[in-house]
Every structure is written in structure tokens, then in C-alpha cells.
Design a protein around this motif. Structure first.
Motif, PDB file in Angstrom:
ATOM      1  N   PHE A  60       0.876  -1.180   0.000  1.00  0.00           N
ATOM      2  CA  PHE A  60       0.000   0.000   0.000  1.00  0.00           C
ATOM      3  C   PHE A  60       0.910   1.226   0.000  1.00  0.00           C
ATOM      4  CE2 PHE A  60      -2.484  -3.303   2.145  1.00  0.00           C
ATOM      5  CZ  PHE A  60      -3.629  -3.288   1.349  1.00  0.00           C
ATOM      6  N   HIS A  61       0.664   2.156  -0.923  1.00  0.00           N
ATOM      7  CA  HIS A  61       1.563   3.293  -1.066  1.00  0.00           C
ATOM      8  C   HIS A  61       0.781   4.577  -1.299  1.00  0.00           C
ATOM      9  CE1 HIS A  61       0.966   3.616  -5.482  1.00  0.00           C
ATOM     10  NE2 HIS A  61       0.799   2.308  -5.401  1.00  0.00           N
ATOM     11  N   LYS A  62       1.435   5.683  -0.981  1.00  0.00           N
ATOM     12  CA  LYS A  62       0.879   6.988  -1.309  1.00  0.00           C
ATOM     13  C   LYS A  62       1.169   7.290  -2.773  1.00  0.00           C
ATOM     14  CE  LYS A  62       1.377   8.905   3.363  1.00  0.00           C
ATOM     15  NZ  LYS A  62       1.982   9.978   4.195  1.00  0.00           N
ATOM     16  N   SER A  63       0.485   8.280  -3.310  1.00  0.00           N
ATOM     17  CA  SER A  63       0.653   8.573  -4.731  1.00  0.00           C
ATOM     18  C   SER A  63       2.062   9.027  -5.063  1.00  0.00           C
ATOM     19  CB  SER A  63      -0.347   9.656  -5.158  1.00  0.00           C
ATOM     20  OG  SER A  63      -0.158  10.832  -4.384  1.00  0.00           O
ATOM     21  N   SER A  64       2.774   9.583  -4.071  1.00  0.00           N
ATOM     22  CA  SER A  64       4.114  10.107  -4.320  1.00  0.00           C
ATOM     23  C   SER A  64       5.209   9.070  -4.097  1.00  0.00           C
ATOM     24  CB  SER A  64       4.385  11.301  -3.384  1.00  0.00           C
ATOM     25  OG  SER A  64       4.284  10.892  -2.023  1.00  0.00           O
ATOM     26  N   ALA A  65       4.821   7.870  -3.692  1.00  0.00           N
ATOM     27  CA  ALA A  65       5.812   6.851  -3.327  1.00  0.00           C
ATOM     28  C   ALA A  65       6.603   6.393  -4.530  1.00  0.00           C
ATOM     29  CB  ALA A  65       5.123   5.657  -2.676  1.00  0.00           C
ATOM     30  N   GLU A  66       7.898   6.154  -4.296  1.00  0.00           N
ATOM     31  CA  GLU A  66       8.740   5.553  -5.323  1.00  0.00           C
ATOM     32  C   GLU A  66       8.672   4.042  -5.137  1.00  0.00           C
ATOM     33  OE1 GLU A  66      13.453   5.308  -6.572  1.00  0.00           O
ATOM     34  OE2 GLU A  66      12.717   6.981  -5.356  1.00  0.00           O
ATOM     35  N   LEU A  67       7.941   3.387  -6.033  1.00  0.00           N
ATOM     36  CA  LEU A  67       7.679   1.963  -5.854  1.00  0.00           C
ATOM     37  C   LEU A  67       8.929   1.135  -6.106  1.00  0.00           C
ATOM     38  CD1 LEU A  67       4.201   1.623  -7.566  1.00  0.00           C
ATOM     39  CD2 LEU A  67       4.736   1.955  -5.163  1.00  0.00           C
ATOM     40  N   PRO A  68       9.055   0.030  -5.393  1.00  0.00           N
ATOM     41  CA  PRO A  68      10.211  -0.835  -5.603  1.00  0.00           C
ATOM     42  C   PRO A  68      10.186  -1.449  -6.993  1.00  0.00           C
ATOM     43  CG  PRO A  68       8.579  -1.899  -4.204  1.00  0.00           C
ATOM     44  CD  PRO A  68       8.137  -0.479  -4.376  1.00  0.00           C
ATOM     45  N   ILE A  69      11.374  -1.749  -7.501  1.00  0.00           N
ATOM     46  CA  ILE A  69      11.479  -2.340  -8.824  1.00  0.00           C
ATOM     47  C   ILE A  69      10.942  -3.763  -8.792  1.00  0.00           C
ATOM     48  CG2 ILE A  69      13.121  -3.047 -10.612  1.00  0.00           C
ATOM     49  CD1 ILE A  69      14.970  -0.836  -9.627  1.00  0.00           C
ATOM     50  N   ARG A  70      10.163  -4.121  -9.801  1.00  0.00           N
ATOM     51  CA  ARG A  70       9.662  -5.491  -9.900  1.00  0.00           C
ATOM     52  C   ARG A  70      10.764  -6.397 -10.442  1.00  0.00           C
ATOM     53  NH1 ARG A  70       4.208  -6.777 -10.158  1.00  0.00           N
ATOM     54  NH2 ARG A  70       2.751  -5.048  -9.921  1.00  0.00           N
ATOM     55  N   PHE A  71      10.927  -7.537  -9.818  1.00  0.00           N
ATOM     56  CA  PHE A  71      11.844  -8.541 -10.331  1.00  0.00           C
ATOM     57  C   PHE A  71      11.055  -9.536 -11.163  1.00  0.00           C
ATOM     58  CE2 PHE A  71      13.840  -7.183  -6.368  1.00  0.00           C
ATOM     59  CZ  PHE A  71      15.116  -6.917  -6.807  1.00  0.00           C
ATOM     60  N   ASP A  72      11.688 -10.061 -12.212  1.00  0.00           N
ATOM     61  CA  ASP A  72      10.989 -11.132 -12.911  1.00  0.00           C
ATOM     62  C   ASP A  72      11.130 -12.414 -12.103  1.00  0.00           C
ATOM     63  OD1 ASP A  72      13.416 -12.491 -13.569  1.00  0.00           O
ATOM     64  OD2 ASP A  72      13.685 -11.183 -15.309  1.00  0.00           O
ATOM     65  N   THR A  73      10.332 -13.407 -12.442  1.00  0.00           N
ATOM     66  CA  THR A  73      10.249 -14.634 -11.642  1.00  0.00           C
ATOM     67  C   THR A  73      11.583 -15.349 -11.541  1.00  0.00           C
ATOM     68  OG1 THR A  73       7.975 -14.885 -12.361  1.00  0.00           O
ATOM     69  CG2 THR A  73       9.015 -16.811 -11.368  1.00  0.00           C
ATOM     70  N   ASP A  74      12.355 -15.384 -12.638  1.00  0.00           N
ATOM     71  CA  ASP A  74      13.632 -16.088 -12.619  1.00  0.00           C
ATOM     72  C   ASP A  74      14.597 -15.434 -11.644  1.00  0.00           C
ATOM     73  OD1 ASP A  74      12.751 -17.884 -14.461  1.00  0.00           O
ATOM     74  OD2 ASP A  74      13.552 -16.795 -16.200  1.00  0.00           O
ATOM     75  N   GLU A  75      14.640 -14.078 -11.613  1.00  0.00           N
ATOM     76  CA  GLU A  75      15.526 -13.378 -10.683  1.00  0.00           C
ATOM     77  C   GLU A  75      15.149 -13.671  -9.248  1.00  0.00           C
ATOM     78  OE1 GLU A  75      17.036  -9.237 -12.091  1.00  0.00           O
ATOM     79  OE2 GLU A  75      14.955  -9.461 -12.758  1.00  0.00           O
ATOM     80  N   ILE A  76      13.854 -13.654  -8.942  1.00  0.00           N
ATOM     81  CA  ILE A  76      13.389 -13.899  -7.576  1.00  0.00           C
ATOM     82  C   ILE A  76      13.737 -15.307  -7.138  1.00  0.00           C
ATOM     83  CG2 ILE A  76      11.341 -14.100  -6.138  1.00  0.00           C
ATOM     84  CD1 ILE A  76      10.118 -11.866  -7.837  1.00  0.00           C
ATOM     85  N   ASN A  77      13.515 -16.288  -8.029  1.00  0.00           N
ATOM     86  CA  ASN A  77      13.834 -17.670  -7.672  1.00  0.00           C
ATOM     87  C   ASN A  77      15.320 -17.828  -7.377  1.00  0.00           C
ATOM     88  OD1 ASN A  77      11.228 -18.586  -7.921  1.00  0.00           O
ATOM     89  ND2 ASN A  77      11.450 -19.225 -10.047  1.00  0.00           N
TER      90      ASN A  77
END
Length: 436
Positions: free
Chosen positions: A77-94
Motif C-alpha cells: 500500500f503506497h501513497k501517490s508520491s511513493a517511489e515503488l520498488p522495482i519489480r523482479f521477474d520470476t527467474d531473478e526472484i527464484n
């Protein structure tokens, strides 16, 4: 998209369906509404870990299905001004986190902290969560107090606090003495306190080493007296200290004479660029060294049992770090503990032997310098008593040492070395049938 009125079914039917759901489906159903959470609560699934992260402009929650290589769900949950974390693709996360499957959801809200607490409450009321971990990244003392105050009313096991990003400090940021004092005063003692921040070297607080477990990324504020004051702690993890090998040696000697259980496990890194010195670490410690594969384990025995249960210390160390784990004698094979007792007995007898030998030298000098025959006779008789005493001690030493053979024949494959404070050093290389 068509919908199915699941919650309008009889409770027995709903329970059957929920039991058949996958991990992600159960969690999503739980956080939909109070009514759906009640349906999950009746099934009461068990999950190992819930992690709740607080920061100024965004908060998220992580829930894992199993302890290792598990499915995970992340809601942010974030405010409109939040800098969202970068999404990792599934292979990177695994590859990085050993996650089999990750589902992520992000929502923009006006009060991320309140929203995340509402969701966390639904989860904790409906499921059996083994370990609840709160992580806090405050911007200022007001943020810190707000987040900690929210947490204190919850059932938590672990609290992690990151430092404020401050000019002049590394990626761990900084917490000042006021913020640290607030934390120490408010976090419950039976929690695991993890502070990922630089800490002022002059900071002092009596509770700093009294939590159930604690990990400070910056431990330079801790003194040797702080280590000696630890009592009944599960784990102490010290990453950046001012201690050298001599300090650790002094601590181990204190542990041997303390009459209370101090900790279940201690990880401690020595001061940066301290030269490794094994002899300084083990100085005047009576220990057994067991070489298993490429790892060396040392065992030391407490001199004062007192009221504590863990009277054997297991040491494992490398050039920068020591792992110390007190254990109960029953955790060791009987022969190993008996050998530790024998070493302690030999140590005491050897000290008495040295004193007796020194006394014999003194009598010998007196005898050589004495002119009176009567006095010479008295000195000679007393010298004979000293010699008989020394012979008796040698006999006791031999008796104890002869008991080592059965122990050596039953010990683990590897090398065993016995170290004594008076400088004796015996090394035995053993070989055994691997089928034993």
C-alpha cells in the motif's frame, strides 16, 4: 467475468472449498473482508512467517507458505508520491530468494500504515502465524514512535528497525541516542530486536543485551562488561565490534566461571583488520579439538555449574568470526563429556604437581644450605613426604590418562588435540571404519 457467491453457501461447503484452495487463494480470500476472513479462520491454516514493513510513503506485507523455497504473497500500500520498488521477474526472484512462486499486488491509499495494519490483523486473526516480523524504516523520531506504537498492541516476535538515510553515513543510515532509547524502552524483552543502523559509540542502555535475541549491525557501542552481563538470551549476533581475540578469550573465561546460563548462541565478529591469533583466543582454556571434514570444533567445560543447564561450550571460528554455542552435557556422547571431566581433573592435578615440585626445590635448597645435622634430618623427612605426594599425583594422572583409550577408540573420525594451560600439548590422529 462471472462471480461465484462462495460465502452464501453453507459453512460446511465453504470450509471444504477453502481447504482445497492454493496458498495464494487462501490469503486473498482472507483479506477481502471480515466475512471472508471468518471463513478462513474456521480452517485455521498455518504459515511460518509474516513480515510487515513500515516506511513513510509505503508499507507492505509478505506471507510465506513454507520455511524454504516457498510460495509468497506481497501486498504493498503506497501513497501517490511513493517511489515503488522495482519489480523482479520470476527467474531473478527464484535465484535470489529461493522463492518458487511470488504474487505481488500494489494499491494506492491515503494511509498506508493503517491499511497494512488492517490487513495484518485479518491475517493474524484468521491464520496460525508462527513468526511475525515487523520491519520499520523511519524518517524521523515521530515516524518511529508512530510505527512502534502501532506494533506494541500486536502479537509480534521480531522487530527490525533501519536507520534514517543521513548524509555522511553508509547504506545502513543512522539512529540517534533518543531514537534508540525509545526503542529499548518500548520493545518487549521477549522479542528479537534487529537494528540495521549505525549506532553512536557512546550509546548506553541496560536492555541492549537483555532481549530474547538481538542483532545490531553496528555493535561498537558494546563493551566487554556488556557481554558479561548477558543472561538467558537465545541468540546474540554481533556484526561490527571493537573486540579483539583477547577480549573474546576473557569473555570465554568469564562464561566458564559464571553460575547462570548466559546465551544459547553467540556470533561475534572481531574488530576490522584484527590479525587472527588462535593461541590468544584459546589461551589458558582447557579444550578438546575435534576435526570433522574441514571444520574444527572446540569443546570447553564450565568450571562452575551453578544453576545453569548448558555447561559445555562449543566453539567454531575462522579468521574474523567466532560462533559460540553453550549446550547441555547430554547433547554430547558420554565418552566426550567424560573426557572433558578428565581434562579438568588433569588440569587441577597438574597445577598441584607444579606447586609440589616447587616446594621440593625449596626443601632441596634448604637441605643443601643447612649445617645442623638434626635440622637436616627434619628437612630430609619432609622432603620425602613431598616426593611421595608427587609420586601419588603422578599415579593419579596416569590413572586418568589411561582411561582415554576407550574414549579415543569411540570418537569421531578426525584429529583430537588436548590443550592445557601449563603448556602441555598432545595430538592424536585417529582413523576409524566409516561404517561405525
Amino acid at each position: 467475468m462471472s462471480t461465484f457467491p462462495l460465502l452464501k453457501l453453507p459453512e460446511s461447503s465453504v470450509d471444504t472449498i477453502v481447504k482445497q484452495m492454493e496458498f495464494h487463494e487462501i490469503v486473498k480470500l482472507c483479506i477481502c473482508s471480515n466475512q471472508s476472513a471468518k471463513a478462513v479462520k474456521r480452517v485455521n491454516p498455518t504459515f511460518p512467517r509474516l513480515i510487515i514493513n513500515f516506511s513513510h510513503d509505503q508499507c507492505n506485507i509478505w506471507l510465506t507458505e513454507k520455511e524454504y523455497r516457498s510460495k509468497q504473497l506481497n501486498v504493498t500500500f503506497h501513497k501517490s508520491s511513493a517511489e515503488l520498488p522495482i519489480r523482479f521477474d520470476t527467474d531473478e526472484i527464484n535465484e535470489i530468494d529461493e522463492i518458487d512462486e511470488l504474487e505481488e499486488y500494489r494499491y494506492e491509499v491515503t494511509d498506508p500504515a493503517q491499511k497494512i495494519m488492517n490487513v495484518a490483523r485479518l491475517i493474524m486473526d484468521s491464520m496460525n502465524i508462527i513468526d511475525c516480523w515487523y520491519a520499520i524504516s523511519p524518517d524521523n523520531i515521530e515516524n518511529l514512535k508512530e510505527y512502534v506504537t502501532r506494533i506494541l498492541v500486536e502479537d509480534y516476535n521480531d522487530v527490525e528497525v533501519c536507520g534514517r538515510k543521513t548524509v555522511g553515513y553508509d547504506i545502513h543510515g543512522f539512529l540517534d541516542s533518543e531514537e534508540l532509547t525509545f526503542l529499548m524502552n518500548t520493545v518487549k524483552k521477549n522479542a528479537f530486536l534487529n537494528i540495521m543502523s549505525n549506532i553512536p559509540t557512546d550509546f548506553r542502555h541496560e536492555k541492549a543485551v537483555q532481549f530474547k535475541s538481538f542483532h545490531y549491525i553496528d555493535d561498537r557501542f558494546l563493551t566487554l562488561d556488556d557481554l558479561k552481563s548477558i543472561r538467558n538470551v537465545e541468540g546474540a549476533f554481533l556484526s561490527w565490534t571493537h573486540f579483539n581475540w583477547n577480549d573474546i578469550n576473557q569473555f570465554l573465561h568469564y562464561w566458564m566461571t559464571c553460575d547462570e546460563d548466559m546465551m544459547r548462541e553467540l556470533f561475534i565478529y572481531v574488530k576490522w583488520e584484527t590479525v587472527f591469533n588462535e593461541s590468544e583466543l584459546l589461551r589458558n582454556l582447557t579444550s578438546i579439538k575435534c576435526q570433522v571434514d574441514r571444520h574444527s570444533l572446540y569443546y570447553i567445560k564450565a568450571r562452575n555449574d551453578g544453576s545453569r543447564k548448558c555447561t559445555v561450550g562449543q566453539l567454531h571460528f575462522d579468521k574474523v568470526c567466532l560462533r559460540f554455542k553453550p549446550i547441555e552435557p547430554k547433547s554430547l556422547p558420554d565418552d566426550v563429556y567424560k573426557h572433558l571431566e578428565d581434562i579438568e581433573k588433569i588440569q587441577k592435578l597438574s597445577r598441584v604437581k607444579v606447586d609440589i615440585e616447587n616446594l621440593g626445590f625449596e626443601y632441596q635448597k634448604m637441605l643443601e644450605n643447612e649445617k645442623c645435622d638434626i635440622e637436616k634430618g627434619r628437612i630430609q623427612r619432609e622432603l620425602e613426604i613431598v616426593e611421595r605426594t608427587k609420586h601419588g599425583i603422578n599415579g593419579q594422572l596416569g590413572l586418568v590418562q589411561n582411561q582415554w583409550k576407550p574414549f579415543l577408540l569411540s570418537f569421531l573420525t578426525g584429529a583430537l588435540r588436548v590443550l592445557y594451560p601449563i603448556g602441555m600439548n598432545a595430538e592424536v590422529v585417529l582413523s576409524f571404519d566409516e561404517s561405525d
